[in-house]
Scaffold this motif. Structure first.
Motif, short mmCIF file in Angstrom:
data_model
loop_
_atom_site.label_atom_id
_atom_site.label_comp_id
_atom_site.label_asym_id
_atom_site.label_seq_id
_atom_site.Cartn_x
_atom_site.Cartn_y
_atom_site.Cartn_z
N ALA A 1 2.80 6.85 -2.14
CA ALA A 1 3.79 7.66 -1.44
C ALA A 1 3.27 7.67 0.07
CB ALA A 1 4.19 9.15 -1.70
N LEU A 2 1.98 7.72 0.31
CA LEU A 2 1.33 7.85 1.74
C LEU A 2 1.86 6.72 2.75
CD1 LEU A 2 -0.49 9.84 3.33
CD2 LEU A 2 -2.30 7.92 2.99
N GLY A 3 2.02 5.27 2.27
CA GLY A 3 2.39 4.48 3.16
C GLY A 3 3.81 4.62 3.55
N TRP A 4 4.66 5.49 3.03
CA TRP A 4 5.95 5.73 3.96
C TRP A 4 5.78 6.29 5.11
CZ3 TRP A 4 10.24 3.17 2.39
CH2 TRP A 4 10.03 2.90 0.92
N THR A 5 4.74 7.20 5.36
CA THR A 5 4.47 7.87 6.46
C THR A 5 4.98 7.31 7.66
OG1 THR A 5 3.18 9.66 7.80
CG2 THR A 5 2.19 7.88 6.68
N VAL A 6 5.59 7.56 8.66
CA VAL A 6 5.82 7.24 9.98
C VAL A 6 4.51 7.31 11.02
CG1 VAL A 6 8.33 7.01 9.76
CG2 VAL A 6 7.36 8.86 10.85
N GLU B 1 0.65 0.10 -2.21
CA GLU B 1 0.73 -1.38 -2.23
C GLU B 1 -0.25 -2.06 -1.32
OE1 GLU B 1 4.33 -3.74 -3.04
OE2 GLU B 1 4.09 -4.18 -0.85
N HIS B 2 -1.09 -3.02 -1.92
CA HIS B 2 -2.05 -3.69 -1.36
C HIS B 2 -1.41 -4.43 -0.04
CE1 HIS B 2 -5.35 -6.09 -0.12
NE2 HIS B 2 -6.17 -5.37 -1.02
N PRO B 3 -2.06 -4.40 1.24
CA PRO B 3 -1.09 -4.75 2.42
C PRO B 3 -1.26 -6.19 2.70
CG PRO B 3 -3.24 -3.52 3.08
CD PRO B 3 -3.22 -3.34 1.56
N ASN C 1 -2.34 -9.39 10.23
CA ASN C 1 -2.89 -8.50 11.25
C ASN C 1 -1.85 -7.82 12.15
OD1 ASN C 1 -5.52 -9.29 11.12
ND2 ASN C 1 -4.96 -11.21 11.89
N LYS C 2 -0.45 -8.12 12.04
CA LYS C 2 0.67 -7.67 13.03
C LYS C 2 1.13 -6.31 12.16
CE LYS C 2 5.07 -8.26 14.77
NZ LYS C 2 6.37 -9.40 15.08
N GLU C 3 0.67 -5.30 12.82
CA GLU C 3 1.23 -3.89 12.24
C GLU C 3 2.36 -3.31 12.62
OE1 GLU C 3 -2.90 -1.75 10.68
OE2 GLU C 3 -2.93 -1.99 12.80
N ARG D 1 0.53 -1.81 7.40
CA ARG D 1 -0.79 -1.29 8.12
C ARG D 1 -1.87 -2.16 7.27
NH1 ARG D 1 1.96 3.74 7.08
NH2 ARG D 1 2.55 4.63 9.15
N LYS D 2 -2.97 -2.36 7.71
CA LYS D 2 -3.95 -3.27 7.33
C LYS D 2 -4.74 -2.24 6.45
CE LYS D 2 -5.59 -4.57 11.22
NZ LYS D 2 -6.51 -5.28 12.29
N LEU D 3 -5.59 -2.77 5.56
CA LEU D 3 -6.48 -1.73 4.55
C LEU D 3 -7.29 -0.93 5.74
CD1 LEU D 3 -7.10 -0.89 1.96
CD2 LEU D 3 -8.61 -2.87 1.82
N SER D 4 -7.83 -1.82 6.65
CA SER D 4 -9.13 -1.33 7.66
C SER D 4 -8.36 -0.08 8.43
CB SER D 4 -9.44 -2.14 8.43
OG SER D 4 -8.39 -2.71 9.32
N THR D 5 -6.99 -0.13 8.56
CA THR D 5 -6.33 0.78 9.29
C THR D 5 -6.53 2.24 8.50
OG1 THR D 5 -5.03 -0.75 10.57
CG2 THR D 5 -4.25 1.73 10.42
#
Length: 208
Positions: free
Chosen positions: A82-87, A111-113, A132-134, A151-155
Protein backbone atom coordinates in the motif's frame (compact mmCIF):
# COMPACT_ATOMS: atom_id res chain seq x y z
CA UNK A 1 10.05 -10.20 10.61
CA UNK A 2 7.47 -8.93 13.11
CA UNK A 3 8.73 -10.95 16.03
CA UNK A 4 6.37 -11.32 18.99
CA UNK A 5 2.97 -9.75 18.30
CA UNK A 6 1.16 -10.71 21.50
CA UNK A 7 0.29 -7.67 23.60
CA UNK A 8 1.46 -5.20 20.94
CA UNK A 9 -0.42 -2.20 19.56
CA UNK A 10 -0.43 -2.36 15.75
CA UNK A 11 -1.41 0.01 12.94
CA UNK A 12 -1.99 -1.04 9.34
CA UNK A 13 -1.43 1.69 6.72
CA UNK A 14 -3.75 0.84 3.81
CA UNK A 15 -5.60 -1.86 5.74
CA UNK A 16 -7.85 -2.87 2.83
CA UNK A 17 -10.35 -5.57 3.77
CA UNK A 18 -8.88 -5.96 7.27
CA UNK A 19 -7.57 -9.50 6.90
CA UNK A 20 -4.02 -8.61 7.91
CA UNK A 21 -5.40 -6.99 11.07
CA UNK A 22 -7.42 -10.15 11.63
CA UNK A 23 -4.15 -12.08 11.47
CA UNK A 24 -2.57 -9.71 14.00
CA UNK A 25 -5.55 -10.19 16.30
CA UNK A 26 -5.22 -13.97 16.03
CA UNK A 27 -1.59 -13.60 17.16
CA UNK A 28 -2.61 -11.69 20.30
CA UNK A 29 -2.19 -8.02 19.38
CA UNK A 30 -3.81 -5.89 22.08
CA UNK A 31 -5.13 -3.12 19.81
CA UNK A 32 -5.87 -3.17 16.08
CA UNK A 33 -5.75 0.15 14.21
CA UNK A 34 -6.12 0.65 10.49
CA UNK A 35 -6.52 3.36 7.88
CA UNK A 36 -7.55 3.20 4.26
CA UNK A 37 -8.56 5.73 1.61
CA UNK A 38 -11.53 3.61 0.49
CA UNK A 39 -14.83 3.77 2.39
CA UNK A 40 -15.75 0.34 0.95
CA UNK A 41 -12.58 -1.19 2.34
CA UNK A 42 -13.20 0.34 5.76
CA UNK A 43 -16.71 -1.12 5.75
CA UNK A 44 -15.29 -4.50 4.74
CA UNK A 45 -12.73 -4.27 7.55
CA UNK A 46 -15.46 -3.56 10.09
CA UNK A 47 -17.21 -6.78 9.08
CA UNK A 48 -14.03 -8.87 9.11
CA UNK A 49 -12.98 -7.55 12.53
CA UNK A 50 -16.43 -7.47 14.12
CA UNK A 51 -15.74 -10.35 16.52
CA UNK A 52 -12.18 -9.52 17.51
CA UNK A 53 -11.40 -9.46 21.23
CA UNK A 54 -8.81 -6.72 20.72
CA UNK A 55 -9.96 -3.11 20.62
CA UNK A 56 -10.33 -2.01 16.98
CA UNK A 57 -10.11 1.48 15.49
CA UNK A 58 -10.53 2.19 11.77
CA UNK A 59 -10.11 5.46 9.86
CA UNK A 60 -11.06 6.42 6.33
CA UNK A 61 -8.21 8.69 5.32
CA UNK A 62 -5.35 9.22 2.88
CA UNK A 63 -2.06 8.12 4.39
CA UNK A 64 -0.58 11.59 3.80
CA UNK A 65 -2.86 12.92 6.56
CA UNK A 66 -3.33 12.07 10.24
CA UNK A 67 -7.05 11.42 10.83
CA UNK A 68 -6.67 11.37 14.61
CA UNK A 69 -4.11 8.65 15.24
CA UNK A 70 -2.14 9.15 18.50
CA UNK A 71 1.56 9.96 18.58
CA UNK A 72 4.25 7.76 20.19
CA UNK A 73 1.67 5.03 20.68
CA UNK A 74 2.33 1.99 18.49
CA UNK A 75 4.74 -0.90 18.86
CA UNK A 76 4.32 -1.89 15.20
CA UNK A 77 3.20 0.00 12.10
CA UNK A 78 3.10 -1.91 8.84
CA UNK A 79 1.88 -1.59 5.26
CA UNK A 80 1.31 -4.49 2.86
CA UNK A 81 1.45 -3.44 -0.78
CA UNK A 82 0.00 0.00 0.00
CA UNK A 83 2.78 2.49 0.82
CA UNK A 84 3.77 2.90 -2.83
CA UNK A 85 0.40 4.51 -3.56
CA UNK A 86 1.32 7.60 -1.54
CA UNK A 87 1.66 10.81 -3.51
CA UNK A 88 4.00 12.23 -0.84
CA UNK A 89 6.34 9.58 0.54
CA UNK A 90 8.19 11.91 2.93
CA UNK A 91 4.98 13.27 4.46
CA UNK A 92 3.59 9.77 4.92
CA UNK A 93 6.77 8.55 6.60
CA UNK A 94 6.82 11.61 8.86
CA UNK A 95 3.36 10.65 10.11
CA UNK A 96 4.32 7.00 10.56
CA UNK A 97 7.36 8.03 12.59
CA UNK A 98 5.18 10.11 14.93
CA UNK A 99 2.74 7.21 15.41
CA UNK A 100 5.47 4.84 16.63
CA UNK A 101 6.91 4.61 20.09
CA UNK A 102 10.68 5.20 20.25
CA UNK A 103 12.24 1.95 19.06
CA UNK A 104 8.98 0.88 17.41
CA UNK A 105 9.01 -1.20 14.23
CA UNK A 106 7.85 -0.19 10.75
CA UNK A 107 7.65 -2.87 8.06
CA UNK A 108 6.32 -2.45 4.55
CA UNK A 109 6.23 -4.28 1.24
CA UNK A 110 5.78 -2.99 -2.29
CA UNK A 111 6.31 -4.08 -5.86
CA UNK A 112 9.99 -4.07 -6.72
CA UNK A 113 10.74 -0.88 -8.69
CA UNK A 114 12.58 -2.87 -11.35
CA UNK A 115 9.62 -5.16 -11.92
CA UNK A 116 7.62 -2.86 -14.20
CA UNK A 117 10.73 -1.75 -16.09
CA UNK A 118 10.99 -5.18 -17.69
CA UNK A 119 8.62 -6.51 -20.38
CA UNK A 120 8.42 -9.84 -22.18
CA UNK A 121 8.80 -9.25 -25.91
CA UNK A 122 9.87 -11.50 -28.79
CA UNK A 123 10.59 -14.39 -26.43
CA UNK A 124 12.91 -12.30 -24.25
CA UNK A 125 12.70 -9.99 -21.26
CA UNK A 126 13.76 -6.50 -22.26
CA UNK A 127 14.21 -3.21 -20.41
CA UNK A 128 11.45 -0.87 -21.64
CA UNK A 129 11.51 2.00 -19.13
CA UNK A 130 14.17 3.96 -17.31
CA UNK A 131 14.71 2.81 -13.74
CA UNK A 132 16.20 6.22 -12.88
CA UNK A 133 13.26 8.35 -14.04
CA UNK A 134 10.99 8.83 -11.04
CA UNK A 135 7.52 10.32 -10.82
CA UNK A 136 3.87 9.59 -11.65
CA UNK A 137 3.11 7.33 -14.61
CA UNK A 138 0.31 5.18 -15.96
CA UNK A 139 0.48 1.72 -14.44
CA UNK A 140 0.23 -1.06 -17.00
CA UNK A 141 -0.88 -3.72 -14.55
CA UNK A 142 -4.28 -2.04 -14.18
CA UNK A 143 -6.80 -2.14 -17.00
CA UNK A 144 -8.03 1.27 -15.89
CA UNK A 145 -6.15 4.54 -16.18
CA UNK A 146 -4.29 4.54 -12.87
CA UNK A 147 -1.45 6.90 -12.02
CA UNK A 148 1.17 5.59 -9.65
CA UNK A 149 4.57 6.93 -8.56
CA UNK A 150 7.67 5.12 -9.70
CA UNK A 151 10.43 5.40 -7.08
CA UNK A 152 13.84 3.77 -6.96
CA UNK A 153 14.59 1.40 -4.10
CA UNK A 154 17.22 3.87 -2.88
CA UNK A 155 14.52 6.56 -2.67
CA UNK A 156 12.52 4.45 -0.22
CA UNK A 157 15.63 3.72 1.84
CA UNK A 158 16.90 7.31 1.90
CA UNK A 159 13.48 8.79 2.67
CA UNK A 160 13.11 6.40 5.60
CA UNK A 161 16.48 7.52 6.95
CA UNK A 162 15.63 11.20 6.43
CA UNK A 163 12.46 10.73 8.48
CA UNK A 164 14.07 9.17 11.53
CA UNK A 165 14.19 5.45 10.75
CA UNK A 166 17.05 2.99 10.98
CA UNK A 167 17.00 0.22 8.38
CA UNK A 168 17.20 -3.24 9.95
CA UNK A 169 16.60 -5.53 6.99
CA UNK A 170 15.80 -5.43 3.27
CA UNK A 171 14.48 -8.45 1.42
CA UNK A 172 14.29 -8.45 -2.36
CA UNK A 173 14.99 -12.11 -2.92
CA UNK A 174 11.69 -13.75 -3.76
CA UNK A 175 11.85 -17.41 -4.69
CA UNK A 176 10.06 -17.98 -8.00
CA UNK A 177 6.88 -19.94 -7.49
CA UNK A 178 6.47 -23.25 -9.29
CA UNK A 179 6.06 -22.73 -12.98
CA UNK A 180 3.04 -24.21 -14.69
CA UNK A 181 3.96 -25.70 -18.09
CA UNK A 182 1.36 -23.53 -19.84
CA UNK A 183 2.14 -20.33 -17.99
CA UNK A 184 2.33 -17.19 -20.10
CA UNK A 185 5.66 -15.38 -19.43
CA UNK A 186 4.11 -12.09 -20.57
CA UNK A 187 1.77 -12.04 -17.56
CA UNK A 188 2.44 -9.19 -15.12
CA UNK A 189 3.54 -11.71 -12.48
CA UNK A 190 5.09 -14.85 -13.92
CA UNK A 191 7.58 -17.36 -12.58
CA UNK A 192 9.78 -16.77 -15.63
CA UNK A 193 10.01 -13.07 -14.83
CA UNK A 194 10.63 -13.81 -11.16
CA UNK A 195 13.69 -15.81 -12.15
CA UNK A 196 15.19 -12.59 -13.53
CA UNK A 197 13.99 -9.96 -11.07
CA UNK A 198 12.09 -10.09 -7.75
CA UNK A 199 8.48 -8.99 -7.89
CA UNK A 200 8.49 -7.61 -4.33
CA UNK A 201 10.72 -5.96 -1.77
CA UNK A 202 10.24 -5.75 2.00
CA UNK A 203 11.91 -3.30 4.35
CA UNK A 204 12.03 -3.58 8.13
CA UNK A 205 13.02 -0.42 10.00
CA UNK A 206 12.99 1.02 13.50
CA UNK A 207 12.14 4.46 14.84
CA UNK A 208 15.36 5.93 16.16
Amino acid sequence: MFGKIEGKTVLDIGCGSGHSLLYMGSRGASELWGMDLSSKQIEASKGVLAHQKASTYLFESPMEENPGIPHNYFDIVYSIYALGWTVDLSQTLQHINTYLKPGGTFIFSWEHPFHDRITYKDESFVLTKSYNKEGPEWNEAWHLEVLIYHRKLSTYVNTLIENGFMIEKIIDEVNPYEREPSEDPSKWYSSQKAEWIPSTFIIKSKKV
